[in-house]
Design a protein around this motif. Sequence first.
Motif, short mmCIF file in Angstrom:
data_model
loop_
_atom_site.label_atom_id
_atom_site.label_comp_id
_atom_site.label_asym_id
_atom_site.label_seq_id
_atom_site.Cartn_x
_atom_site.Cartn_y
_atom_site.Cartn_z
N GLN A 10 0.83 -1.20 0.00
CA GLN A 10 0.00 0.00 0.00
C GLN A 10 0.86 1.25 0.00
OE1 GLN A 10 -3.31 -0.11 2.88
NE2 GLN A 10 -2.98 -2.31 3.03
N TYR A 11 1.95 1.25 0.77
CA TYR A 11 2.85 2.41 0.79
C TYR A 11 3.48 2.64 -0.58
CZ TYR A 11 2.60 2.37 5.91
OH TYR A 11 2.16 2.43 7.20
N VAL A 12 3.89 1.56 -1.22
CA VAL A 12 4.51 1.67 -2.54
C VAL A 12 3.52 2.22 -3.56
CG1 VAL A 12 5.49 0.37 -4.46
CG2 VAL A 12 6.22 -0.14 -2.12
N VAL A 13 2.29 1.71 -3.52
CA VAL A 13 1.26 2.20 -4.45
C VAL A 13 0.97 3.67 -4.21
CG1 VAL A 13 -1.17 1.98 -5.12
CG2 VAL A 13 0.22 -0.08 -4.76
N PHE A 14 0.84 4.04 -2.94
CA PHE A 14 0.55 5.44 -2.59
C PHE A 14 1.68 6.35 -3.06
CE2 PHE A 14 0.78 8.96 0.52
CZ PHE A 14 -0.44 9.55 0.25
N LEU A 15 2.93 5.94 -2.82
CA LEU A 15 4.07 6.73 -3.25
C LEU A 15 4.10 6.82 -4.78
CD1 LEU A 15 6.65 8.24 -2.47
CD2 LEU A 15 7.88 6.06 -2.52
N GLY A 16 3.76 5.73 -5.45
CA GLY A 16 3.73 5.74 -6.91
C GLY A 16 2.71 6.72 -7.45
N VAL A 17 1.54 6.77 -6.81
CA VAL A 17 0.50 7.72 -7.23
C VAL A 17 0.99 9.15 -7.07
CG1 VAL A 17 -1.81 8.60 -6.71
CG2 VAL A 17 -1.40 6.13 -6.78
N LEU A 18 1.62 9.44 -5.92
CA LEU A 18 2.13 10.79 -5.69
C LEU A 18 3.18 11.18 -6.72
CD1 LEU A 18 2.51 10.96 -1.79
CD2 LEU A 18 0.70 11.92 -3.21
N ILE A 19 4.09 10.26 -7.01
CA ILE A 19 5.14 10.56 -8.00
C ILE A 19 4.52 10.79 -9.38
CG2 ILE A 19 7.13 9.59 -9.22
CD1 ILE A 19 7.87 8.16 -6.63
N THR A 20 3.53 9.97 -9.74
CA THR A 20 2.87 10.13 -11.04
C THR A 20 2.20 11.48 -11.15
OG1 THR A 20 2.47 7.74 -11.14
CG2 THR A 20 1.14 9.15 -12.58
N GLY A 51 2.97 14.17 -9.45
CA GLY A 51 4.01 15.19 -9.48
C GLY A 51 4.66 15.32 -10.85
N VAL A 52 4.82 14.20 -11.55
CA VAL A 52 5.46 14.23 -12.87
C VAL A 52 4.52 14.76 -13.94
CG1 VAL A 52 6.46 12.79 -14.70
CG2 VAL A 52 7.10 12.40 -12.31
N LEU A 53 3.25 14.37 -13.89
CA LEU A 53 2.31 14.72 -14.95
C LEU A 53 1.72 16.12 -14.80
CD1 LEU A 53 0.34 11.35 -15.33
CD2 LEU A 53 2.25 12.19 -16.72
N ALA A 54 1.68 16.64 -13.58
CA ALA A 54 1.04 17.95 -13.35
C ALA A 54 1.86 19.06 -14.01
CB ALA A 54 0.90 18.21 -11.86
N ASP A 55 1.17 20.04 -14.55
CA ASP A 55 1.80 21.22 -15.13
C ASP A 55 1.92 22.28 -14.04
OD1 ASP A 55 2.58 23.46 -16.55
OD2 ASP A 55 1.35 23.00 -18.29
#
Length: 266
Positions: free
Chosen positions: A18-28, A30-34
């Motif tokens: 769950q921590y890995v998935v949550f961190l992955g969502v945050l990184i995604t 952060g990368v995709l947002a303008d």
Amino acid sequence: MTSRLTRRQRRRVSQGIQYVVFLGVLITIGVLADWGRLQNQFAQPDLVRKLFPDIITTALRNTVVYTLSGFVFGLVLGLVVALMRLSSVAPYRWVASIYIELFRGLPALLIFIFVGVAVPLAFPGTEIPGGTYGKVALGLGLVAAAYMAETIRAGIQAVPKGQMEAARSLGFSHARAMISVIIPQAFRIVIPPLTNELVLLFKDSSLVLFLGVTLEERELTKYGRDLASESANSTPILVAGLCYLIVTVPLSFVVRRLEARADRAR
């Protein structure tokens, strides 16, 4: 392999995933947002500077005044309704029950419209004392009283019955026992939920914009919305939201501390 793991190990593996998935969502995100466009629309330093000090001295001050006036009116009316709800006189109980169900069931927006439009139409020539401030206090107070009445009623019923019996044995009348013994103990019990109601009223004060206010009567939401329209930028709305958080976050912390203290006292 998984079947050989203990229950505690499986729980740790599940939490790790769950921590890995949550961190992955945050990184995604952060990368995709303008972030450049977001900063341009919500964080313009020049606009932020223009908001001060009026957003504090006018908008936040009015929001606090509206909230406190509505809270005080609602607390007094809520206490009266709670006592009517507990009365041995049936008509009092009926009126209190109808009031509670009515004002808890209607959206606060409709109550504000009723206060601002229906009351002047129903009583021509009659003005609510205090102008806009009086209308807001009435609108917020009518809604808050319905919720506070149930909270206070629960607090009164939570006071041990022996307290009333002891007061009556000392020669207190029922009314004096309620005022001097029962109600003070009930309020100590219901302080956390009443504080939470204060937080809700602080946010509901934004409905004042439907009453039609002057520039000096604007609260945070109206102030931020007006300046956002003038500047074609959402920075004022973001700053107004931060001002709400400056008040509501500490109040929410106080509520949690009071609830924790009440739990320890039990």
